[in-house]
Write a protein that holds these residues in place. Structure first.
Motif, PDB file in Angstrom:
ATOM      1  N   ASP A 215       3.357  -2.464   3.915  1.00  0.00           N
ATOM      2  CA  ASP A 215       2.592  -3.700   3.793  1.00  0.00           C
ATOM      3  C   ASP A 215       1.420  -3.637   4.771  1.00  0.00           C
ATOM      4  O   ASP A 215       1.621  -3.538   5.981  1.00  0.00           O
ATOM      5  N   SER A 216       0.216  -3.695   4.246  1.00  0.00           N
ATOM      6  CA  SER A 216      -0.958  -3.629   5.126  1.00  0.00           C
ATOM      7  C   SER A 216      -1.074  -4.878   5.991  1.00  0.00           C
ATOM      8  O   SER A 216      -1.666  -4.832   7.072  1.00  0.00           O
TER       9      SER A 216
ATOM     10  N   SER B 183      -5.235   0.882  -3.609  1.00  0.00           N
ATOM     11  CA  SER B 183      -4.213   0.610  -2.594  1.00  0.00           C
ATOM     12  C   SER B 183      -3.412   1.863  -2.265  1.00  0.00           C
ATOM     13  O   SER B 183      -2.442   1.793  -1.509  1.00  0.00           O
TER      14      SER B 183
ATOM     15  N   ASP C 187       0.785  -3.990   8.753  1.00  0.00           N
ATOM     16  CA  ASP C 187       0.252  -2.749   9.317  1.00  0.00           C
ATOM     17  C   ASP C 187       1.346  -1.716   9.529  1.00  0.00           C
ATOM     18  O   ASP C 187       1.428  -1.060  10.572  1.00  0.00           O
TER      19      ASP C 187
ATOM     20  N   PHE D  69       0.115   1.596   9.795  1.00  0.00           N
ATOM     21  CA  PHE D  69      -0.713   1.973   8.664  1.00  0.00           C
ATOM     22  C   PHE D  69      -2.130   2.319   9.100  1.00  0.00           C
ATOM     23  O   PHE D  69      -2.677   3.379   8.736  1.00  0.00           O
ATOM     24  N   SER D  70      -2.727   1.477   9.916  1.00  0.00           N
ATOM     25  CA  SER D  70      -4.106   1.694  10.347  1.00  0.00           C
ATOM     26  C   SER D  70      -4.236   2.945  11.219  1.00  0.00           C
ATOM     27  O   SER D  70      -5.195   3.712  11.093  1.00  0.00           O
TER      28      SER D  70
ATOM     29  N   VAL E  32       0.852  -1.188   0.000  1.00  0.00           N
ATOM     30  CA  VAL E  32       0.000   0.000   0.000  1.00  0.00           C
ATOM     31  C   VAL E  32       0.887   1.237   0.000  1.00  0.00           C
ATOM     32  O   VAL E  32       2.066   1.182   0.367  1.00  0.00           O
TER      33      VAL E  32
END
Length: 304
Positions: free
Chosen positions: A245-246, A281, A249, A260-261, A85
């Protein structure tokens, strides 16, 4: 006339020496001195078209083009267990275009065919304008993939959407289907360095670009596979781009790393044209508490 094995080898060797001797004769077609190949003394064994093993000086062999270390199947599959992402912080962008220049150089893109576009945006006449870098969105539901008739555009298991130029027929259906207008068409033959032009096409490097095919941002999967950041991320001096990278996170711009979140939650992250259901993304952080004042190239170009 029948030749036994030893005679045949002598005949082939004589032919090679004869061609070398002919090259030394004066004629209008003589190569220039710098083009004359000199024997190296290093002999290699080859299998002739007649199935005979012969020895030839290595200097007279043409170099074989460098082959990709990865198979096309591996490139199309992607990196297992990853979901890549990008987050773009609009409050940090100053339109320096370092990202664009780095991308163009790394992928040998035609100067007029930028894969990263920087748009001046203004929501209304009374709101402040800002710069919006726009890349391929690498959608989870990519409309470009669905319309490609030859499977040239494809989505990998790690979320990256790529183009296989060896398959691309230049129909441009993918360009028409992309709601973000991030794809470009290679109308002209590119002036590529010989070392790059002679390489076989690689989906992971998107090089060499070919006339009559479509190109776009590829998230630099060749860099990612080595554990490095995409070129646009590392080139930006203001840390506008975050990549990660989701599944882990985590996203980073090289100097800063965030969950990420949490970054999306705390900074009100959003995606472009969410209502289309493409599930991009690439996420954006709104241009609040800006690091720089807006400096427009031409106020008439600002999009409302």
């Amino acid at each position: 006339m029948h030749l036994d094995n030893s005679s045949r080898r002598d005949f082939i060797a004589a032919g090679i020496l004869g061609s070398i001797a002919v090259a030394g004769c004066n004629s209008p077609f003589d190569p220039s001195p710098e083009e004359v190949v000199k024997p190296s003394g290093e002999m290699v064994k080859l299998l002739s078209v007649d199935g005979e093993i012969i020895e030839v000086d290595k200097a007279f062999l043409k170099p074989v083009p460098e082959l990709s270390a990865m198979t096309n199947q591996a490139e199309r599959m992607g990196i297992p267990g990853r979901k890549f992402v990008m987050v773009i912080d609009l409050s940090r962008c100053k339109n320096l275009k370092k990202c664009q220049a780095s991308c163009n150089h790394a992928h040998q893109i035609h100067p007029d065919q930028n894969w990263i576009k920087l748009h001046p945006i203004q929501e209304s006449e009374k709101t402040a304008p800002y710069w919006q870098p726009t890349t391929c969105m690498h959608c989870d539901e990519p409309p470009c993939v669905k319309v490609c008739p030859v499977d040239a555009t494809f989505k990998r298991q790690d979320g990256i959407v790529l183009i296989d130029s060896d398959r691309c027929i230049g129909c441009r259906f993918c360009m028409a289907a992309c709601p973000y207008s991030t794809r470009v068409f290679n109308w002209e033959e590119l002036d590529l360095p010989k070392a790059i032009a002679e390489k076989p096409y690689s989906c992971e490097t998107s090089m060499p670009q070919k006339v009559g095919t479509v190109g776009k941002c590829d998230f630099c999967p060749d860099m990612v596979r080595k554990g490095e950041l995409p070129h646009c991320v590392s080139a930006c001096p203001n840390g506008v781009f975050f990549f990660g990278d989701s599944n882990e996170d985590s996203v980073t711009n090289g100097a800063e790393t965030f969950r990420f979140s949490e970054l999306l939650r705390d900074k009100a992250g959003y995606r472009l044209m969410e209502d289309l259901g493409t599930k991009p993304s690439v996420y954006y952080l709104p241009p609040v508490n800006r690091n720089f004042a807006f400096e427009g190239e031409d106020q008439g170009d600002v999009k409302h």
